[in-house]
Motif scaffolding. Structure first.
Motif, PDB file in Angstrom:
ATOM      1  N   UNK A 142       0.826  -1.197   0.000  1.00 48.54           N
ATOM      2  CA  UNK A 142       0.000   0.000   0.000  1.00 48.54           C
ATOM      3  C   UNK A 142       0.860   1.247   0.000  1.00 48.54           C
ATOM      4  N   UNK A 143       1.854   1.271   0.856  1.00 47.73           N
ATOM      5  CA  UNK A 143       2.687   2.456   0.932  1.00 47.73           C
ATOM      6  C   UNK A 143       3.460   2.679  -0.346  1.00 47.73           C
ATOM      7  N   UNK A 144       3.923   1.583  -0.977  1.00 48.30           N
ATOM      8  CA  UNK A 144       4.653   1.773  -2.227  1.00 48.30           C
ATOM      9  C   UNK A 144       3.737   2.296  -3.320  1.00 48.30           C
ATOM     10  N   UNK A 145       2.479   1.832  -3.372  1.00 53.82           N
ATOM     11  CA  UNK A 145       1.556   2.355  -4.368  1.00 53.82           C
ATOM     12  C   UNK A 145       1.201   3.797  -4.053  1.00 53.82           C
ATOM     13  N   UNK A 146       0.989   4.112  -2.788  1.00 52.24           N
ATOM     14  CA  UNK A 146       0.696   5.499  -2.436  1.00 52.24           C
ATOM     15  C   UNK A 146       1.861   6.398  -2.818  1.00 52.24           C
ATOM     16  N   UNK A 147       3.075   5.932  -2.582  1.00 51.19           N
ATOM     17  CA  UNK A 147       4.237   6.723  -2.971  1.00 51.19           C
ATOM     18  C   UNK A 147       4.315   6.850  -4.479  1.00 51.19           C
ATOM     19  N   UNK A 148       4.037   5.763  -5.180  1.00 51.84           N
ATOM     20  CA  UNK A 148       4.061   5.785  -6.632  1.00 51.84           C
ATOM     21  C   UNK A 148       3.007   6.733  -7.171  1.00 51.84           C
ATOM     22  N   UNK A 203      -5.057   0.871   5.583  1.00 56.65           N
ATOM     23  CA  UNK A 203      -4.693  -0.191   6.533  1.00 56.65           C
ATOM     24  C   UNK A 203      -5.945  -0.851   7.101  1.00 56.65           C
ATOM     25  N   UNK A 204      -6.915  -0.057   7.470  1.00 58.02           N
ATOM     26  CA  UNK A 204      -8.155  -0.608   8.022  1.00 58.02           C
ATOM     27  C   UNK A 204      -8.885  -1.471   6.997  1.00 58.02           C
ATOM     28  N   UNK A 205      -8.895  -1.019   5.755  1.00 53.99           N
ATOM     29  CA  UNK A 205      -9.548  -1.777   4.687  1.00 53.99           C
ATOM     30  C   UNK A 205      -8.829  -3.094   4.461  1.00 53.99           C
ATOM     31  N   UNK A 206      -7.515  -3.046   4.420  1.00 52.47           N
ATOM     32  CA  UNK A 206      -6.709  -4.258   4.210  1.00 52.47           C
ATOM     33  C   UNK A 206      -6.946  -5.279   5.311  1.00 52.47           C
ATOM     34  N   UNK A 207      -7.070  -4.830   6.540  1.00 53.63           N
ATOM     35  CA  UNK A 207      -7.207  -5.731   7.676  1.00 53.63           C
ATOM     36  C   UNK A 207      -8.649  -6.103   7.995  1.00 53.63           C
ATOM     37  N   UNK A 210      -9.875  -5.374  -1.654  1.00 52.26           N
ATOM     38  CA  UNK A 210      -8.435  -5.385  -1.433  1.00 52.26           C
ATOM     39  C   UNK A 210      -7.719  -6.277  -2.442  1.00 52.26           C
ATOM     40  N   UNK A 211      -8.325  -7.378  -2.818  1.00 51.38           N
ATOM     41  CA  UNK A 211      -7.730  -8.241  -3.843  1.00 51.38           C
ATOM     42  C   UNK A 211      -7.628  -7.489  -5.175  1.00 51.38           C
ATOM     43  N   UNK A 212      -8.670  -6.768  -5.540  1.00 50.18           N
ATOM     44  CA  UNK A 212      -8.641  -5.967  -6.771  1.00 50.18           C
ATOM     45  C   UNK A 212      -7.610  -4.843  -6.663  1.00 50.18           C
ATOM     46  N   UNK A 213      -7.566  -4.209  -5.510  1.00 46.44           N
ATOM     47  CA  UNK A 213      -6.635  -3.099  -5.301  1.00 46.44           C
ATOM     48  C   UNK A 213      -5.192  -3.592  -5.355  1.00 46.44           C
ATOM     49  N   UNK A 214      -4.931  -4.731  -4.752  1.00 45.99           N
ATOM     50  CA  UNK A 214      -3.577  -5.292  -4.762  1.00 45.99           C
ATOM     51  C   UNK A 214      -3.154  -5.645  -6.194  1.00 45.99           C
ATOM     52  N   UNK A 215      -4.082  -6.204  -6.968  1.00 47.48           N
ATOM     53  CA  UNK A 215      -3.777  -6.502  -8.373  1.00 47.48           C
ATOM     54  C   UNK A 215      -3.484  -5.207  -9.138  1.00 47.48           C
ATOM     55  N   UNK A 216      -4.267  -4.174  -8.873  1.00 44.13           N
ATOM     56  CA  UNK A 216      -4.023  -2.860  -9.475  1.00 44.13           C
ATOM     57  C   UNK A 216      -2.642  -2.334  -9.096  1.00 44.13           C
TER      58      UNK A 216
END
Length: 96
Positions: A2-8, A67-71, A81-87
């Motif tokens: 998540x943090x790497x995508x947010x940074x990206x 973080x709350x969504x992921x957990x 979250x599965x779709x977001x992670x694939x994105x």
């Protein structure tokens, strides 16, 4: 992840269109890149529906929400979250 995508995505620049791209611009990061932000938006358009993009944009304003969504044990959040992670993986490969 998540943090790497947010940074990206937070490195996006001005002159772009789309929810995710506008969130990049609003994040106002010093490493702004129109090319990168436009690329991430294209991947978002291919990977996430409008409501998924709207939720992803909220992560810029409230990183704790990511973080709350992921957990979350909520099945809807888990599916998102599965779709977001694939994105995120696609955006990292295609735009990074």
């Amino acid at each position: 992840m998540t943090l790497s995508l947010l940074a990206l995505t937070a490195a996006c620049g001005a002159g772009v269109n789309g929810r995710v791209a506008k969130a990049c611009v609003d994040a106002d990061r010093s490493a702004a890149s129109t090319r990168l932000c436009s690329c991430v938006q294209r991947v978002a358009d291919q990977s996430l529906n409008a409501s998924d993009q709207a939720l992803a944009v909220k992560f810029f304003e409230d990183p704790q929400l990511a973080q709350d969504t992921r957990q979350s044990d909520n099945t809807s959040n888990e599916a998102f979250w599965l779709r977001y992670r694939a994105f995120a993986n696609s955006a990292s490969r295609q735009c990074g």
